[in-house]
Design a protein around this motif. Structure first.
Motif, PDB file in Angstrom:
ATOM      1  N   ILE A 217     -37.692  25.102 -22.407  1.00 44.38           N
ATOM      2  CA  ILE A 217     -38.123  23.872 -23.063  1.00 44.38           C
ATOM      3  C   ILE A 217     -39.176  24.187 -24.134  1.00 44.38           C
ATOM      4  O   ILE A 217     -39.137  23.657 -25.241  1.00 44.38           O
ATOM      5  CB  ILE A 217     -38.676  22.878 -22.012  1.00 44.38           C
ATOM      6  CG1 ILE A 217     -37.524  22.376 -21.121  1.00 44.38           C
ATOM      7  CG2 ILE A 217     -39.375  21.697 -22.699  1.00 44.38           C
ATOM      8  CD1 ILE A 217     -37.990  21.603 -19.896  1.00 44.38           C
ATOM      9  N   ALA A 220     -37.713  25.827 -27.267  1.00 44.46           N
ATOM     10  CA  ALA A 220     -36.982  24.876 -28.118  1.00 44.46           C
ATOM     11  C   ALA A 220     -37.871  23.748 -28.623  1.00 44.46           C
ATOM     12  O   ALA A 220     -37.400  22.880 -29.373  1.00 44.46           O
ATOM     13  CB  ALA A 220     -35.807  24.295 -27.346  1.00 44.46           C
ATOM     14  N   ARG A 221     -39.161  23.735 -28.192  1.00 41.45           N
ATOM     15  CA  ARG A 221     -40.080  22.649 -28.538  1.00 41.45           C
ATOM     16  C   ARG A 221     -39.456  21.301 -28.175  1.00 41.45           C
ATOM     17  O   ARG A 221     -39.459  20.345 -28.972  1.00 41.45           O
ATOM     18  CB  ARG A 221     -40.465  22.708 -30.019  1.00 41.45           C
ATOM     19  CG  ARG A 221     -41.212  23.990 -30.397  1.00 41.45           C
ATOM     20  CD  ARG A 221     -41.641  23.979 -31.846  1.00 41.45           C
ATOM     21  NE  ARG A 221     -42.367  25.213 -32.176  1.00 41.45           N
ATOM     22  CZ  ARG A 221     -42.891  25.475 -33.363  1.00 41.45           C
ATOM     23  NH1 ARG A 221     -42.746  24.599 -34.352  1.00 41.45           N
ATOM     24  NH2 ARG A 221     -43.532  26.601 -33.576  1.00 41.45           N
ATOM     25  N   ALA A 222     -38.928  21.273 -26.961  1.00 38.35           N
ATOM     26  CA  ALA A 222     -38.218  20.089 -26.483  1.00 38.35           C
ATOM     27  C   ALA A 222     -39.024  19.397 -25.390  1.00 38.35           C
ATOM     28  O   ALA A 222     -40.056  19.899 -24.931  1.00 38.35           O
ATOM     29  CB  ALA A 222     -36.843  20.485 -25.952  1.00 38.35           C
ATOM     30  N   THR A 223     -38.537  18.252 -24.944  1.00 38.67           N
ATOM     31  CA  THR A 223     -39.197  17.514 -23.865  1.00 38.67           C
ATOM     32  C   THR A 223     -38.425  17.605 -22.557  1.00 38.67           C
ATOM     33  O   THR A 223     -38.924  17.181 -21.519  1.00 38.67           O
ATOM     34  CB  THR A 223     -39.375  16.035 -24.251  1.00 38.67           C
ATOM     35  OG1 THR A 223     -38.090  15.462 -24.525  1.00 38.67           O
ATOM     36  CG2 THR A 223     -40.261  15.907 -25.479  1.00 38.67           C
ATOM     37  N   GLU A 227     -32.454  18.452 -23.782  1.00 42.98           N
ATOM     38  CA  GLU A 227     -32.743  18.512 -25.215  1.00 42.98           C
ATOM     39  C   GLU A 227     -32.800  19.959 -25.689  1.00 42.98           C
ATOM     40  O   GLU A 227     -32.286  20.300 -26.765  1.00 42.98           O
ATOM     41  CB  GLU A 227     -34.068  17.814 -25.499  1.00 42.98           C
ATOM     42  CG  GLU A 227     -34.468  17.791 -26.963  1.00 42.98           C
ATOM     43  CD  GLU A 227     -35.827  17.155 -27.175  1.00 42.98           C
ATOM     44  OE1 GLU A 227     -36.438  17.407 -28.227  1.00 42.98           O
ATOM     45  OE2 GLU A 227     -36.286  16.414 -26.275  1.00 42.98           O
ATOM     46  N   ALA A 228     -33.426  20.836 -24.869  1.00 39.98           N
ATOM     47  CA  ALA A 228     -33.534  22.251 -25.240  1.00 39.98           C
ATOM     48  C   ALA A 228     -32.161  22.896 -25.354  1.00 39.98           C
ATOM     49  O   ALA A 228     -31.936  23.739 -26.240  1.00 39.98           O
ATOM     50  CB  ALA A 228     -34.369  22.997 -24.199  1.00 39.98           C
ATOM     51  N   THR A 231     -30.662  22.340 -28.724  1.00 38.68           N
ATOM     52  CA  THR A 231     -31.381  23.102 -29.743  1.00 38.68           C
ATOM     53  C   THR A 231     -31.027  24.583 -29.679  1.00 38.68           C
ATOM     54  O   THR A 231     -30.750  25.234 -30.698  1.00 38.68           O
ATOM     55  CB  THR A 231     -32.894  22.926 -29.565  1.00 38.68           C
ATOM     56  OG1 THR A 231     -33.235  21.525 -29.706  1.00 38.68           O
ATOM     57  CG2 THR A 231     -33.660  23.725 -30.606  1.00 38.68           C
TER      58      THR A 231
END
Length: 238
Positions: A217, A220-223, A227-228, A231
């Motif tokens: 996470i 990928a700078r995801a939440t 989401e990651a 990406t």
């Protein structure tokens, strides 16, 4: 301690390159996820690890054993619940456990396993009459009846309702708490994020990312891991 070592694993079916240089390791006592879309190559990895599929190239070692050359010895130490697993509709829960226990040199007491996994009250129930959740509970018990050090679970919760999925997650965690190393194949990112200590995301036969859910996470700078995934793989959401 490393219990599974995979180096440059390759497998092709006709014109389809299912695995294209997969390398990864699994440590003792962890839940390791193989995540990714359908057709990514996850099941082929597990089949090569279990000895059911001969790779075209690369090296696989499980507990120091070659799944092809040492398959008899490996089967005594590894339990598996693979994607296409099924039992005859007429077999009873207790009969299935007793039968599987007879296949191992040093099995667990199948009655104890049956009780631990809440199956005793369904001892005389026939497989065909069980709900999806109870079938999966039985499959986990069957994977454990040989006293394995490693258990391979392929798409265990596909087709289950949300309550049955959550119950199955608890059973997988309990398996790890018993000291068993678990390799979990899933295409559900929420499942991988909830259960796995580390995850390899496989796409088009290659490992595109590997790490803990938090590491993936963060990379990928995801939440969320869901989401990651999009990406890291470059796939578009459906």
């Amino acid at each position: 301690m490393t219990v599974i070592e995979i180096d440059d694993l390759r497998k092709t079916y006709k014109n389809n390159r299912a695995l294209d240089g997969v390398s990864l390791t699994v440590a003792r006592g962890e839940i390791f996820g193989l995540a990714g879309p359908n057709g990514a190559g996850k099941t082929t990895v597990v089949e090569c690890v279990s000895g059911l599929r001969r790779p075209d190239g690369g090296r696989v070692r499980v507990l120091g054993l070659d799944p092809q050359g040492d398959r008899r010895a490996l089967l005594q130490r590894v339990g598996a619940q693979l994607q296409e697993a099924a039992l005859p509709d007429g077999i009873k829960v207790g009969e299935a456990l007793r039968l599987y226990a007879s296949l191992y040199d040093h099995p667990a007491d199948w009655r104890t396993i049956m009780d631990e996994w809440g199956l005793t009250e369904r001892k005389d129930s026939r497989f065909g009459g069980l709900s999806g959740g109870w079938k999966q509970r039985l499959f986990i018990a069957l994977a454990l009846v040989g006293n394995p050090e490693v258990v391979l679970l392929d798409e265990l919760t596909t087709g289950l309702d949300p309550d049955a999925r959550r119950t199955t997650w608890g059973l997988i965690r309990a398996m790890r708490d018993r000291g068993v190393t678990v390799v979990l194949v899933t295409h559900f990112m929420d499942e991988a994020e909830a259960l796995c200590d580390r995850i390899a995301i496989i796409d088009r036969g290659r490992v595109v990312a590997e790490g803990s859910p938090r590491e993936l996470i963060g990379a990928a700078r995801a939440t969320s891991l869901d989401e990651a995934y999009f990406t890291l793989t470059g796939r578009a959401r459906a």
